[in-house]
Design an enzyme around this catalytic site. Sequence first.
Site, PDB file in Angstrom:
ATOM      1  N   LYS A  56       4.786  11.998  -2.841  1.00 25.34           N
ATOM      2  CA  LYS A  56       5.562  10.869  -2.326  1.00 25.34           C
ATOM      3  C   LYS A  56       6.497  11.391  -1.237  1.00 25.34           C
ATOM      4  CE  LYS A  56       8.488   7.116  -4.153  1.00 25.34           C
ATOM      5  NZ  LYS A  56       8.958   6.474  -5.395  1.00 25.34           N
TER       6      LYS A  56
ATOM      7  N   ARG B 256       4.450  13.216  -8.037  1.00 24.67           N
ATOM      8  CA  ARG B 256       4.494  12.268  -9.150  1.00 24.67           C
ATOM      9  C   ARG B 256       3.179  12.319  -9.916  1.00 24.67           C
ATOM     10  NH1 ARG B 256       6.157   6.176  -7.751  1.00 24.67           N
ATOM     11  NH2 ARG B 256       4.220   6.059  -6.579  1.00 24.67           N
TER      12      ARG B 256
ATOM     13  N   ARG C 130       3.937   5.834   2.031  1.00 25.27           N
ATOM     14  CA  ARG C 130       4.476   7.199   2.158  1.00 25.27           C
ATOM     15  C   ARG C 130       4.056   8.055   0.974  1.00 25.27           C
ATOM     16  NH1 ARG C 130      10.728   7.083   0.453  1.00 25.27           N
ATOM     17  NH2 ARG C 130      10.671   5.333  -0.983  1.00 25.27           N
TER      18      ARG C 130
ATOM     19  N   ASP D  70       4.156  -5.147  -7.406  1.00 22.26           N
ATOM     20  CA  ASP D  70       3.561  -3.865  -6.996  1.00 22.26           C
ATOM     21  C   ASP D  70       4.183  -2.707  -7.768  1.00 22.26           C
ATOM     22  OD1 ASP D  70       5.772  -4.824  -5.189  1.00 22.26           O
ATOM     23  OD2 ASP D  70       5.752  -2.722  -4.624  1.00 22.26           O
ATOM     24  N   ASN D  71       5.275  -2.981  -8.461  1.00 16.54           N
ATOM     25  CA  ASN D  71       5.914  -1.925  -9.251  1.00 16.54           C
ATOM     26  C   ASN D  71       5.666  -2.130 -10.745  1.00 16.54           C
ATOM     27  OD1 ASN D  71       6.885  -0.813  -6.902  1.00 16.54           O
ATOM     28  ND2 ASN D  71       8.844  -1.878  -7.018  1.00 16.54           N
TER      29      ASN D  71
ATOM     30  N   ARG E 225      -1.750  -0.978 -10.044  1.00 13.08           N
ATOM     31  CA  ARG E 225      -0.622  -1.880 -10.230  1.00 13.08           C
ATOM     32  C   ARG E 225      -1.128  -3.307 -10.334  1.00 13.08           C
ATOM     33  NH1 ARG E 225       3.453   0.965  -6.793  1.00 13.08           N
ATOM     34  NH2 ARG E 225       2.518   2.984  -6.388  1.00 13.08           N
TER      35      ARG E 225
ATOM     36  N   ASP F 247       8.461   5.597   8.264  1.00 14.21           N
ATOM     37  CA  ASP F 247       8.157   6.948   8.744  1.00 14.21           C
ATOM     38  C   ASP F 247       7.297   7.740   7.763  1.00 14.21           C
ATOM     39  OD1 ASP F 247       9.958   7.417   6.709  1.00 14.21           O
ATOM     40  OD2 ASP F 247      11.451   8.444   7.953  1.00 14.21           O
TER      41      ASP F 247
ATOM     42  N   GLY G  26       0.840  -1.204   0.000  1.00 15.63           N
ATOM     43  CA  GLY G  26       0.000   0.000   0.000  1.00 15.63           C
ATOM     44  C   GLY G  26       0.867   1.242   0.000  1.00 15.63           C
TER      45      GLY G  26
HETATM   46  P1  AMP Z   1       9.072   0.362  -2.849  1.00 14.98           P
HETATM   47  O1  AMP Z   1      10.255  -0.477  -2.526  1.00 14.98           O
HETATM   48  O2  AMP Z   1       9.377   1.832  -3.005  1.00 14.98           O
HETATM   49  O3  AMP Z   1       8.276  -0.168  -3.998  1.00 14.98           O
HETATM   50  O4  AMP Z   1       8.141   0.330  -1.557  1.00 14.98           O
HETATM   51  C1  AMP Z   1       7.645  -0.870  -1.011  1.00 14.98           C
HETATM   52  C2  AMP Z   1       6.632  -0.560   0.068  1.00 14.98           C
HETATM   53  O5  AMP Z   1       7.236   0.072   1.173  1.00 14.98           O
HETATM   54  C3  AMP Z   1       5.503   0.356  -0.373  1.00 14.98           C
HETATM   55  O6  AMP Z   1       4.331  -0.104   0.222  1.00 14.98           O
HETATM   56  C4  AMP Z   1       5.944   1.699   0.178  1.00 14.98           C
HETATM   57  O7  AMP Z   1       4.846   2.546   0.383  1.00 14.98           O
HETATM   58  C5  AMP Z   1       6.577   1.291   1.474  1.00 14.98           C
HETATM   59  N1  AMP Z   1       7.564   2.268   1.964  1.00 14.98           N
HETATM   60  C6  AMP Z   1       8.783   2.545   1.436  1.00 14.98           C
HETATM   61  N2  AMP Z   1       9.405   3.494   2.165  1.00 14.98           N
HETATM   62  C7  AMP Z   1       8.586   3.830   3.178  1.00 14.98           C
HETATM   63  C8  AMP Z   1       8.650   4.748   4.282  1.00 14.98           C
HETATM   64  N3  AMP Z   1       9.718   5.518   4.473  1.00 14.98           N
HETATM   65  N4  AMP Z   1       7.586   4.812   5.104  1.00 14.98           N
HETATM   66  C9  AMP Z   1       6.517   4.044   4.932  1.00 14.98           C
HETATM   67  N5  AMP Z   1       6.383   3.157   3.925  1.00 14.98           N
HETATM   68  C10 AMP Z   1       7.397   3.054   3.059  1.00 14.98           C
HETATM   69 MG    MG Z   2       6.719   0.262  -5.010  1.00 13.67          MG
END
Ligand code: AMP
Ligand code: MG
Length: 473
Positions: free
Chosen positions: A99, A162, A79, A238-239, A169, A111, A76
Amino acid sequence: MELPEVFFSRVEPVPVSAPRMVVSNDALARELGLSPQALRSKKGVQELSGNSVPKGGVPIAQAYAGHQFGQFTMLGDGRAILLGEQIAPGGERYDVQLKGSGRTPYSRGGDGRASLGPMLREYIISEAMSALGIETTRSLAVVVTGEPVYRQTPEIGAVLTRVASSHLRVGTFEFAAKFGDEDDLRALADYAIERHYPHLEQDEEKYLGLLREVVKRQAALIAKWQMVGFIHGVMNTDNMTISGETIDYGPCAFMDAYSRDTVFSSIDVQGRYAYGNQPTIGGWNLTRFAETLLPILHESAEPAREKAQVEVEKYVAQYRESWMSGMRGKLGLFSEDEGDQALFAGLLALMQEYKADFTNTFAALTTGADEGAGMFDSEKLAQWRKKWKARLGAQQESEREAKQLMQSSNPAIIPRNHRVEEALSAATENGDYGVMERLLEALSKPYVHTGKVSEYAEPPKATGVPYKTYCGT
Ligand code: AMP
Ligand code: MG
């Protein structure tokens, strides 16, 4: 039509203490029908930092799940917050998302924040991809928050805006299949069709049509990545978007020396998402997508599976067709010939053997510039060139036309890792955004071949230390 309630949570961005805009995209603002001046105004900066919500915006965080390195996980927007939709002057609908805008119900232990370097990196690479003609989410602005974020060390906090044709996704469908009921799944699929594939709305088998279209767009997209040496780095489900846009610029990078095994991401120790594996992973992800749709493809399991399989199996041929046609463009070839596969493989094998720079090899073949020692001096390349020249000579189109095709297929400039790092260091360490501005300017015209070697075209000096990227934090 609205996204059904289970797929999001209403949540306001968390205010920040001292927002300041450090980069904004005037060209994109105009394309969206927004005023660049208004975005830079005090009110604009308040909105792009999450301190106030734009009029008419109903902020939400979206729910999704996904397979990360093969493992299913609930995810989900942890952030990110969708501010709302913007209808461009041409009528196209875009999501506008912040973002790094604070915690949400999906933040888990995180965070909810982002640090400046990775947000600028996403800005640079996504805009470069767009200029290269590759479908992608875009970057409208980066605002620093005036608050530190704590990673290994304290870093400068930032929020990226963004823009995407949507944030749906494969993982959104995985969430629906796992946690929703069949009506939720159907509603999500209807929403995706209305938003991205409206021509399917009256189709008797519209959900099968949705699968077919996503397969087609992803096959074409991943072939385009291969054509410019782009390595996404974290091709988790998810990406992968339903729209066919590249999303989530974390550990991505462009390859310098050609090698199918190239991996930049520090966490990808097995090379799951290596350059040469991207096409296969695309197929794996699309199989996960197909699985989510099974309940709405047919009332009985077996026919549903068979129908899905037919569509997913088309991926291999579609990818190959896109790849072949991309390679033809790169070598100035207008029509198909049965020897093409061998011709392309011959060149790539030499490039791998000589560790030739991917971008500069094709640029040199385009301009006829001398690429110096190594592969370009070799007898093997001379032999290959003979075959290529014969093939070019046998086609109806003129040499000039072939050259034009090559110019528009082979970038002169890509975001070289050392150039990106240099721009990020200047910005994050010295508050100097000039280096980045100049890089962005060069990246905005990647297909201009001046014949002169641009400073941005130079590969990195050999240091013996492989370039490493980290998941965006
Ligand atoms: P990503 O690796 O960017 O595709 O992120 C994977 C998941 O981790 C997604 O659900 C992001 O929303 C969550 N996520 C990444 N960084 C943070 C953060 N600093 N705080 C909260 N959720 C995060
Ligand atoms: Mg992602």
